[in-house]
Design a protein around this motif. Sequence first.
Motif, PDB file in Angstrom:
ATOM      1  N   GLY A  86     -40.890 -14.842 -38.271  1.00 29.77           N
ATOM      2  CA  GLY A  86     -41.579 -13.469 -37.744  1.00 29.77           C
ATOM      3  C   GLY A  86     -41.291 -13.828 -36.696  1.00 29.77           C
ATOM      4  O   GLY A  86     -41.473 -14.699 -35.769  1.00 29.77           O
ATOM      5  N   MET A  87     -41.468 -12.029 -35.898  1.00 27.94           N
ATOM      6  CA  MET A  87     -41.273 -11.761 -34.264  1.00 27.94           C
ATOM      7  C   MET A  87     -43.066 -12.649 -34.019  1.00 27.94           C
ATOM      8  O   MET A  87     -42.588 -13.330 -32.984  1.00 27.94           O
ATOM      9  N   ASP A  88     -43.415 -12.232 -35.071  1.00 25.92           N
ATOM     10  CA  ASP A  88     -44.833 -12.350 -34.138  1.00 25.92           C
ATOM     11  C   ASP A  88     -45.208 -14.071 -33.743  1.00 25.92           C
ATOM     12  O   ASP A  88     -45.707 -14.650 -32.875  1.00 25.92           O
ATOM     13  N   ILE A 180     -38.473  -7.566 -23.929  1.00 23.63           N
ATOM     14  CA  ILE A 180     -38.076  -5.704 -24.764  1.00 23.63           C
ATOM     15  C   ILE A 180     -38.656  -6.172 -26.174  1.00 23.63           C
ATOM     16  O   ILE A 180     -37.504  -6.769 -27.007  1.00 23.63           O
ATOM     17  N   ASP A 181     -39.896  -5.707 -27.206  1.00 22.34           N
ATOM     18  CA  ASP A 181     -39.751  -6.363 -28.500  1.00 22.34           C
ATOM     19  C   ASP A 181     -39.191  -4.708 -29.000  1.00 22.34           C
ATOM     20  O   ASP A 181     -39.771  -3.659 -28.929  1.00 22.34           O
ATOM     21  N   GLU A 182     -38.161  -5.068 -29.984  1.00 21.65           N
ATOM     22  CA  GLU A 182     -37.183  -3.768 -30.297  1.00 21.65           C
ATOM     23  C   GLU A 182     -37.880  -4.219 -31.731  1.00 21.65           C
ATOM     24  O   GLU A 182     -36.609  -4.171 -32.630  1.00 21.65           O
ATOM     25  N   ALA A 183     -38.073  -4.044 -31.929  1.00 23.58           N
ATOM     26  CA  ALA A 183     -38.970  -4.449 -33.670  1.00 23.58           C
ATOM     27  C   ALA A 183     -38.172  -3.993 -34.369  1.00 23.58           C
ATOM     28  O   ALA A 183     -38.130  -3.883 -35.223  1.00 23.58           O
ATOM     29  N   TYR A 184     -38.679  -1.943 -33.808  1.00 22.52           N
ATOM     30  CA  TYR A 184     -38.152  -0.956 -34.581  1.00 22.52           C
ATOM     31  C   TYR A 184     -36.663  -0.026 -34.178  1.00 22.52           C
ATOM     32  O   TYR A 184     -36.862   0.317 -34.398  1.00 22.52           O
ATOM     33  N   VAL A 185     -35.978  -0.887 -33.542  1.00 26.11           N
ATOM     34  CA  VAL A 185     -34.916  -0.725 -32.611  1.00 26.11           C
ATOM     35  C   VAL A 185     -33.578  -0.072 -33.619  1.00 26.11           C
ATOM     36  O   VAL A 185     -33.158   0.609 -33.447  1.00 26.11           O
ATOM     37  N   ARG A 206     -36.057  -9.020 -31.683  1.00 19.55           N
ATOM     38  CA  ARG A 206     -36.458  -8.880 -33.607  1.00 19.55           C
ATOM     39  C   ARG A 206     -36.730  -9.475 -34.128  1.00 19.55           C
ATOM     40  O   ARG A 206     -36.863 -10.752 -34.840  1.00 19.55           O
ATOM     41  N   THR A 207     -36.454  -8.219 -35.247  1.00 20.40           N
ATOM     42  CA  THR A 207     -37.496  -9.074 -36.500  1.00 20.40           C
ATOM     43  C   THR A 207     -36.596  -8.402 -37.923  1.00 20.40           C
ATOM     44  O   THR A 207     -35.570  -7.560 -38.092  1.00 20.40           O
ATOM     45  N   PHE A 208     -36.467  -8.862 -39.389  1.00 14.64           N
ATOM     46  CA  PHE A 208     -35.650  -8.567 -39.820  1.00 14.64           C
ATOM     47  C   PHE A 208     -36.905  -8.036 -41.563  1.00 14.64           C
ATOM     48  O   PHE A 208     -36.487  -7.507 -42.208  1.00 14.64           O
ATOM     49  N   SER A 209     -38.405  -7.468 -40.684  1.00 10.99           N
ATOM     50  CA  SER A 209     -38.947  -7.145 -41.638  1.00 10.99           C
ATOM     51  C   SER A 209     -38.615  -5.715 -41.512  1.00 10.99           C
ATOM     52  O   SER A 209     -39.139  -4.729 -42.489  1.00 10.99           O
ATOM     53  N   LYS A 210     -38.192  -4.865 -40.587  1.00 12.91           N
ATOM     54  CA  LYS A 210     -37.901  -3.368 -40.733  1.00 12.91           C
ATOM     55  C   LYS A 210     -37.531  -3.400 -41.441  1.00 12.91           C
ATOM     56  O   LYS A 210     -36.938  -2.628 -42.456  1.00 12.91           O
TER      57      LYS A 210
END
Length: 350
Positions: A86-88, A180-185, A206-210
């Motif tokens: 996870g990005m966490d 730059i946290d692009e979790a929702y980009v 980046r994350t695969f969660s969203k």
Amino acid sequence: MSKYCVQRLNNIEGYTPGEQPKETNVIKLNTNENPFPPPIEISQALKEITLEQLRKYPDPVALELRKKIAHVYNIPDERWILVGNGMDEILSILIRTFVDYHETIFATYPTYSLYEVLANLHGCKFQYHDLDDHFNITPPFTWNSSKLLLITHPNAPSGVPTPPEIMKEICSNQEQIIFIDEAYVDFCDFSYISWVKEYPNVIIGRTFSKSFSLAGVRLGFAVGNPELISDMFKVKDSYNVNVLTQQIGIKALENHDHITNHIETIKATRRFLQEELQKLGFIVPNSQTNFLLAIWNGKPSAEEIYLKLKEKNIFVRYFPMRRLENALRITIGTKEQCSILLENLLKIIS
Ligand SMILES: Cc1ncc(COP(=O)(O)O)c(C=O)c1O
């Protein structure tokens, strides 16, 4: 706290994640999960995993997955990529790699509250730069004493993106690591991922969660100059991304195009929900994420609304934090879920 626990943890609250109710008949709009399923090909990938693969440790450097990420996101090669649980976990590795005890991290406020928790756990100093009333980052940028600057683009929990001219001013003038946290980009019109090639101190998360609908899989990644990524490699656990997650990540990227339809549906529902919430009297900043921040200055209070919705098995997020006391963060669900939410909101506030 036990007598064995280190003193530093004495006054530190851990991070409180959004509720994960056990019941299935709930409308869950509280943790920004995607309401649509991941690509069907992922089931196939799971079926193909053999017991022999499970018997052995995973690839410690997740080479195939990192190559795939580099290819899909047009990054020179896998040396620019680190994957994490996870990005966490990426955030935790980031802080442990680049910030020493007592050194300072800066983040904009309000933002993802895990940043501050991680900084505290690591014994770092943490300072906020307040966003303006419309959740925009505005100068003066006086962060030079910090080792790490955290910018969430688009911002959470407001959903507001950081425009290129501001990001350029920041990246051109700051010398510390800029994450730059692009979790929702993927729900936004523009990303800064290619900037890592121009700015050797910029790292993108980046994350695969969203957008990929894979929050349960726990997969995130960092993209940055190979020198920085190799520093982060020293800090990560040897086998931080398990066999299943590596395989699923590869399959998800091979089917990258399949998420596009869901993203477009979520953006359309976002427009619908924003307009309807505004008609009810909420102030809703334009979001480029899969959630909306709905600010409510009337009665009952935002907290009471949150609790009343919960009684109806509708979960949204309420943050008892400065500047967010009057707000609810609402994940964009299906149109049907959002309509039920709106019906209930109308009853509660009228
Ligand atoms: C801004 C932001 N960054 C990072 C994360 C963590 O993502 P992950 O699920 O990959 O750990 C979240 C999760 O909600 C988030 O909101």
